[in-house]
Design an enzyme around this catalytic site. Structure first.
Site, short mmCIF file in Angstrom:
data_model
loop_
_atom_site.label_atom_id
_atom_site.label_comp_id
_atom_site.label_asym_id
_atom_site.label_seq_id
_atom_site.Cartn_x
_atom_site.Cartn_y
_atom_site.Cartn_z
N ALA A 178 1.01 -1.14 -0.07
CA ALA A 178 0.00 0.02 -0.12
C ALA A 178 0.71 1.23 0.13
O ALA A 178 1.94 1.21 0.49
CB ALA A 178 -1.02 0.08 1.22
N GLU A 190 -1.00 -9.61 -0.78
CA GLU A 190 -2.69 -9.73 -0.42
C GLU A 190 -3.30 -9.46 -1.57
O GLU A 190 -4.15 -10.26 -1.87
CB GLU A 190 -2.89 -8.43 0.43
CG GLU A 190 -2.29 -8.80 1.91
CD GLU A 190 -2.58 -7.74 2.96
OE1 GLU A 190 -3.30 -8.01 4.18
OE2 GLU A 190 -2.41 -6.67 2.46
N GLU A 224 4.22 -5.88 7.14
CA GLU A 224 3.45 -4.61 7.76
C GLU A 224 3.71 -4.41 9.31
O GLU A 224 3.77 -3.30 10.04
CB GLU A 224 2.10 -5.00 7.82
CG GLU A 224 1.30 -4.81 6.60
CD GLU A 224 1.26 -6.18 5.53
OE1 GLU A 224 0.63 -6.15 4.71
OE2 GLU A 224 1.96 -6.88 6.11
#
Length: 258
Positions: free
Chosen positions: A65, A112, A132
């Site tokens: 992300a 993901e 993460e």
């Protein structure tokens, strides 16, 4: 179709969607994910397309992300706004087969997103990881849920808690990816696989995909019942008539238009 953060290719019945934010290592931001949803839905609705390939560049599938975009978010931004949920999971609604093709890094949200594909093909250069924890958050797009289902609890815990990456060979060995090819041959081989699926009856491919996905959401008994309904229904289709006739006549089946 023209997009700011995607490149689109058409190869007969196979559509290729390429993530394309090279300066940001294909980091997943709102615009890219909105565009991805738009492209996926259009190809899913297009009768000329039977299979979709989702890929990135030679160096990176997606590095995760976009941390630069979300670093200053607060709980009041993420929860009420349904961050991730609002536009990352359109791929899960696609009924046609979606093949993920990974070269280079697939990390965090990139890993993901890859796991949301129906199956993965990797270049020997591929690296997978869920780092993460190193930036102070948990995975948020299924990393703690899909990764254990794909590779088992112990290996998933190892990756999630240590943030270590695994290479393509380990990813294939553990079941995260189905096949590995040399990096310079990956798209050529991926297209061969996609074209072999596209030559089959698309309605049957969609039913198989639906049935396999149901296996993760229900009991074995109910899953088998669900599968059998598709099996019985197939006997009312042109695909079954052509497929079985071709088998008995010892000729290749022609599923065009079926």
């Amino acid at each position: 179709m023209q997009y700011a953060d995607l490149l689109i290719e058409n190869h007969g019945k196979v559509a290729v969607i390429r993530l394309n934010r090279p300066k940001a290592m294909n980091a997943l931001n709102d615009n890219m994910m909105n565009e991805l949803g738009d492209a996926l839905y259009k190809f899913d609705a297009d009768p000329a397309v039977h299979v979709i390939i989702l890929t990135g560049s030679e160096k990176v599938f997606a590095a995760g992300a976009d941390i630069a975009a979300m670093a200053n978010y607060t709980y009041a931004d993420t929860y009420p706004g349904n961050y991730i949920g609002r536009n990352w999971e359109h791929i899960l609604n696609i009924r046609k087969p979606v093949i993920g093709v990974v070269s280079g890094y697939a990390l965090g949200g990139g890993c993901e997103l890859a796991m949301m594909c129906d199956f993965l093909i990797a270049a020997d250069s591929a690296k997978f990881g869920q780092p993460e924890i190193k930036v102070g958050v948990t995975p948020g797009a299924g990393g703690t849920q899909r990764l254990p289902r794909a590779i088992g609890k112990s290996k998933a815990m190892d990756m999630l808690l240590t943030a270590r990456m695994i290479d393509a060979a380990e990813a294939e060995r553990t079941g995260l990816v189905s096949r590995v090819f040399p990096a310079d041959k990956i798209m050529e081989e991926a297209l061969k696989i996609a074209e072999s699926i596209a030559a089959m009856p698309v309605t049957v491919a969609m039913a198989i995909k639906d049935s396999v996905n149901r296996a993760y959401e229900t009991t074995l008994t109910e899953g088998v019942r669900y599968e059998r309904r598709y099996f019985h229904a197939a006997f009312g289709t042109p695909a079954q008539k052509e497929g079985m006739a071709a088998f008995l006549e010892k000729r290749p089946a022609n599923f065009e238009g079926k």
